[in-house]
Design a protein around this motif. Structure first.
Motif, PDB file in Angstrom:
ATOM      1  N   SER A 220      11.897  -7.075   0.281  1.00 49.65           N
ATOM      2  CA  SER A 220      11.077  -5.740  -1.574  1.00 49.65           C
ATOM      3  C   SER A 220       9.129  -5.318  -0.581  1.00 49.65           C
ATOM      4  CB  SER A 220      10.494  -7.330  -2.408  1.00 49.65           C
ATOM      5  OG  SER A 220      11.796  -7.273  -2.875  1.00 49.65           O
ATOM      6  N   SER A 221       9.042  -6.007   0.349  1.00 49.91           N
ATOM      7  CA  SER A 221       7.627  -5.224   0.850  1.00 49.91           C
ATOM      8  C   SER A 221       7.870  -4.184   2.099  1.00 49.91           C
ATOM      9  CB  SER A 221       6.527  -6.477   1.937  1.00 49.91           C
ATOM     10  OG  SER A 221       7.289  -7.330   2.707  1.00 49.91           O
ATOM     11  N   ILE A 222       8.808  -4.338   2.625  1.00 51.53           N
ATOM     12  CA  ILE A 222       9.262  -3.227   3.865  1.00 51.53           C
ATOM     13  C   ILE A 222       9.608  -2.309   2.073  1.00 51.53           C
ATOM     14  CG2 ILE A 222      10.691  -2.409   5.373  1.00 51.53           C
ATOM     15  CD1 ILE A 222       9.198  -4.388   6.548  1.00 51.53           C
ATOM     16  N   GLY A 223      10.741  -2.211   1.871  1.00 48.80           N
ATOM     17  CA  GLY A 223      10.906  -1.209   0.915  1.00 48.80           C
ATOM     18  C   GLY A 223       9.783  -0.819   0.442  1.00 48.80           C
ATOM     19  N   SER A 224       8.882  -1.378  -0.597  1.00 48.82           N
ATOM     20  CA  SER A 224       7.917  -0.924  -0.804  1.00 48.82           C
ATOM     21  C   SER A 224       6.923  -0.156  -0.312  1.00 48.82           C
ATOM     22  CB  SER A 224       6.945  -2.047  -2.038  1.00 48.82           C
ATOM     23  OG  SER A 224       7.561  -3.337  -2.475  1.00 48.82           O
ATOM     24  N   VAL A 225       6.183  -0.758   0.443  1.00 52.28           N
ATOM     25  CA  VAL A 225       6.187   0.643   2.211  1.00 52.28           C
ATOM     26  C   VAL A 225       6.966   2.124   1.766  1.00 52.28           C
ATOM     27  CG1 VAL A 225       4.737   0.598   4.007  1.00 52.28           C
ATOM     28  CG2 VAL A 225       4.258  -1.402   2.820  1.00 52.28           C
ATOM     29  N   PHE A 226       8.326   1.827   1.822  1.00 53.37           N
ATOM     30  CA  PHE A 226       9.070   2.735   2.551  1.00 53.37           C
ATOM     31  C   PHE A 226       9.017   4.096   0.563  1.00 53.37           C
ATOM     32  CE2 PHE A 226      12.872   5.083   1.813  1.00 53.37           C
ATOM     33  CZ  PHE A 226      13.464   5.102   3.036  1.00 53.37           C
ATOM     34  N   GLN A 227       8.431   2.864  -0.186  1.00 53.65           N
ATOM     35  CA  GLN A 227       8.648   3.757  -1.355  1.00 53.65           C
ATOM     36  C   GLN A 227       7.379   4.445  -1.402  1.00 53.65           C
ATOM     37  OE1 GLN A 227      11.620   3.309  -4.696  1.00 53.65           O
ATOM     38  NE2 GLN A 227      10.173   1.589  -4.247  1.00 53.65           N
ATOM     39  N   LEU A 228       6.284   3.834  -0.850  1.00 55.61           N
ATOM     40  CA  LEU A 228       5.176   4.359  -1.534  1.00 55.61           C
ATOM     41  C   LEU A 228       4.314   5.802  -0.115  1.00 55.61           C
ATOM     42  CD1 LEU A 228       2.865   1.055  -1.445  1.00 55.61           C
ATOM     43  CD2 LEU A 228       3.017   3.202  -3.228  1.00 55.61           C
ATOM     44  N   VAL A 229       4.756   5.137   0.635  1.00 55.63           N
ATOM     45  CA  VAL A 229       5.076   6.410   2.143  1.00 55.63           C
ATOM     46  C   VAL A 229       5.834   7.826   2.039  1.00 55.63           C
ATOM     47  CG1 VAL A 229       6.040   7.222   4.316  1.00 55.63           C
ATOM     48  CG2 VAL A 229       4.243   5.265   3.391  1.00 55.63           C
ATOM     49  N   PHE A 230       6.990   7.478   1.197  1.00 58.92           N
ATOM     50  CA  PHE A 230       8.137   8.270   0.771  1.00 58.92           C
ATOM     51  C   PHE A 230       7.374   9.949  -0.183  1.00 58.92           C
ATOM     52  CE2 PHE A 230      11.839   9.745  -1.377  1.00 58.92           C
ATOM     53  CZ  PHE A 230      12.487  10.725  -0.611  1.00 58.92           C
ATOM     54  N   LEU A 231       6.458   8.341  -1.333  1.00 57.07           N
ATOM     55  CA  LEU A 231       5.584   9.466  -2.477  1.00 57.07           C
ATOM     56  C   LEU A 231       4.621  10.281  -1.594  1.00 57.07           C
ATOM     57  CD1 LEU A 231       3.925   6.633  -4.375  1.00 57.07           C
ATOM     58  CD2 LEU A 231       6.436   8.269  -5.072  1.00 57.07           C
ATOM     59  N   ILE A 232       4.835  10.740  -0.267  1.00 59.80           N
ATOM     60  CA  ILE A 232       3.813  11.733  -0.165  1.00 59.80           C
ATOM     61  C   ILE A 232       4.495  13.053   0.855  1.00 59.80           C
ATOM     62  CG2 ILE A 232       1.841  12.203   1.744  1.00 59.80           C
ATOM     63  CD1 ILE A 232       1.700   9.474   2.240  1.00 59.80           C
ATOM     64  N   PRO A 233       4.410  13.869   0.241  1.00 61.49           N
ATOM     65  CA  PRO A 233       5.442  14.707  -0.230  1.00 61.49           C
ATOM     66  C   PRO A 233       5.248  15.857   1.428  1.00 61.49           C
ATOM     67  CG  PRO A 233       4.072  15.311  -1.297  1.00 61.49           C
ATOM     68  CD  PRO A 233       3.284  14.194  -0.742  1.00 61.49           C
ATOM     69  N   ALA A 234       7.125  15.629   1.852  1.00 64.74           N
ATOM     70  CA  ALA A 234       6.912  16.573   3.842  1.00 64.74           C
ATOM     71  C   ALA A 234       6.549  15.782   4.703  1.00 64.74           C
ATOM     72  CB  ALA A 234       6.080  17.856   3.628  1.00 64.74           C
ATOM     73  N   ILE A 235       5.621  14.795   4.337  1.00 65.52           N
ATOM     74  CA  ILE A 235       5.187  13.475   5.886  1.00 65.52           C
ATOM     75  C   ILE A 235       5.430  12.311   5.423  1.00 65.52           C
ATOM     76  CG2 ILE A 235       2.883  12.683   7.737  1.00 65.52           C
ATOM     77  CD1 ILE A 235       0.863  15.057   5.967  1.00 65.52           C
ATOM     78  N   GLY A 236       6.078  12.317   4.227  1.00 64.92           N
ATOM     79  CA  GLY A 236       6.216  10.737   4.166  1.00 64.92           C
ATOM     80  C   GLY A 236       7.721  10.775   3.988  1.00 64.92           C
ATOM     81  N   TRP A 237       7.984  11.833   3.659  1.00 68.19           N
ATOM     82  CA  TRP A 237       9.938  11.620   3.986  1.00 68.19           C
ATOM     83  C   TRP A 237      10.013  11.685   5.411  1.00 68.19           C
ATOM     84  CZ3 TRP A 237      10.011  17.351   1.263  1.00 68.19           C
ATOM     85  CH2 TRP A 237       9.517  17.528   0.027  1.00 68.19           C
ATOM     86  N   MET A 238       9.273  12.299   6.601  1.00 66.55           N
ATOM     87  CA  MET A 238       9.373  12.236   8.046  1.00 66.55           C
ATOM     88  C   MET A 238       9.453  10.459   8.534  1.00 66.55           C
ATOM     89  SD  MET A 238       8.671  15.625   9.655  1.00 66.55           S
ATOM     90  CE  MET A 238       6.861  15.582   8.598  1.00 66.55           C
ATOM     91  N   LEU A 239       8.146   9.760   7.898  1.00 65.98           N
ATOM     92  CA  LEU A 239       7.268   9.016   8.323  1.00 65.98           C
ATOM     93  C   LEU A 239       8.225   7.626   7.661  1.00 65.98           C
ATOM     94  CD1 LEU A 239       3.530   9.058   8.089  1.00 65.98           C
ATOM     95  CD2 LEU A 239       5.253   9.368   9.511  1.00 65.98           C
TER      96      LEU A 239
END
Length: 259
Positions: A220-239
């Motif tokens: 859950s912690s790995i997935g939560s950070v995935f989602q938090l980072v993913f919320l950053i437009p463009a950059i988050g989708w890459m990271l």
């Protein structure tokens, strides 16, 4: 490790993942999902734009060629509805693009699976000096395994989210519904990310699923950070995909050392 120690380990592993990616210059693995997303986003927005424009034009097209009072009223009505047309058009654009971004996580897990499988092999080689000869058959097996597990997660997550939408009419549950949906999505994302590392440990799909169930807080912690980072437009989708897979690898490695 306790529940909260595993939770903290998942979050902490992202810092280690960043240092490792930076040290070994693995940025090309970061750019690939960005390129995939740019292509998909371009195709999707083109389709959305043309489809909505065609539909809107069909709904709000008025023939005001008639003269007299009727033609005058028609012109005024057409002018007033042009504002409504503009509002509906952009609301539909925003809604459909929002849906795309919501399902993009699932799409990227499927399309990016071969790259993540290879990435973890590269990470293990650089981290432990384990030089495993490349075998196409094994690579294809790892790819199919990642796709199967991601598909399983997508289907189960979809069923649970549908159930949560239905339960939204139940008092109290409807208040915590967004939190439950976030946790469900985070868990299944974490399971997919952990599997790339667990495959390198020799675990089959069933054993990988059991491992994730036994370490729910880590997944859950790995997935939560995935989602938090993913919320950053463009950059988050890459990271998000690359960082999460590498962080999961180091989290599993650290957990095994603790045992």
């Amino acid at each position: 490790m306790t529940f909260f120690e595993k939770l903290r380990l998942g979050f902490k592993s992202f810092s280690k993942a960043h240092q490792f990616i930076k040290q070994h210059r693995l940025w090309h693995f970061v750019y690939i999902p960005g390129i995939i997303n740019a292509i998909l986003f371009f195709l999707f927005t083109n389709w959305v734009t043309s489809s909505i424009t065609e539909w809107i034009d069909g709904v709000f097209s008025f023939d005001c060629d008639d003269g007299g009072v009727l033609g005058w009223f028609c012109s005024i009505f057409s002018f007033l509805t042009s504002f409504l047309e503009y509002f509906i058009r952009w609301m539909l654009y925003a809604a459909l693009i929002g849906v795309y971004l919501f399902i993009y996580k699932s799409i990227i897990l499927l399309l990016y699976s071969p790259v993540l499988a290879y990435l973890i092999e590269v990470v293990e080689k650089k981290h432990k000096g384990i030089d495993t000869p490349f075998k196409l058959e094994q690579f294809l097996k790892d790819t199919v395994r990642g796709i199967v597990l991601a598909t399983r997660g997508i289907l189960l997550e979809g069923l649970i989210i549908i159930a949560l939408f239905i339960l939204a009419f139940v008092p109290i549950i409807n208040i915590i519904q967004p939190i439950l949906m976030w946790l469900v999505s985070s868990y299944f994302l974490g399971v997919s990310m952990l599997d790339y590392a667990l495959e390198r440990k020799g675990l089959n799909v069933k054993e990988s699923i059991i491992y994730s169930k036994q370490n729910k807080s880590l997944a859950s912690s790995i997935g939560s950070v995935f989602q938090l980072v993913f919320l950053i437009p463009a950059i988050g989708w890459m990271l998000a995909p690359t960082y999460s897979a590498v962080a999961a690898y180091f989290a599993v490695d650290e957990l095994d050392k603790g045992k």
